[in-house]
Design a protein around this motif. Sequence first.
Motif: not given
Length: 114
Positions: A10-14, A19-22, A73-78, A108-114
């Motif tokens: 995995l690589a974070n592109l952005m 918040p971080a997903i769990a 959230a708001g990030g892009r990951r490969e 692209d992680l757009l949004k989370l609902k914890k």
Amino acid sequence: PGAPPTKAELANLMTGTGPAIALGDNFTAQYVLGDYASRKVLQTSWTSGPFSSTLLTSKLIPGWVAGMVGMKAGGRRELILPPVDAYGNTPPAGSGIPKNDSLVFIIDLLKLKK
């Protein structure tokens, strides 16, 4: 492209600023799915609309679950996933995904609902 990886990469592109997903979190994402060997796009949510699910192995392939944990959230990951972390010998019918295929996802992680 060389031999496919034997373990997930995995690589974070952005890096997102949310918040971080769990495990167990509900999320909405956009994604592009490509075939590692041919470099061809097999699926994309950008044409059908965002994808929502729960980050659990009962809902998603193992590589998505392990590869998304900690993504903000708001990030892009490969994610580059060998067959064992993707669909293995049983890809979804009609998906166009070859059996035992290594896959590349851009998420692209757009949004989370914890």
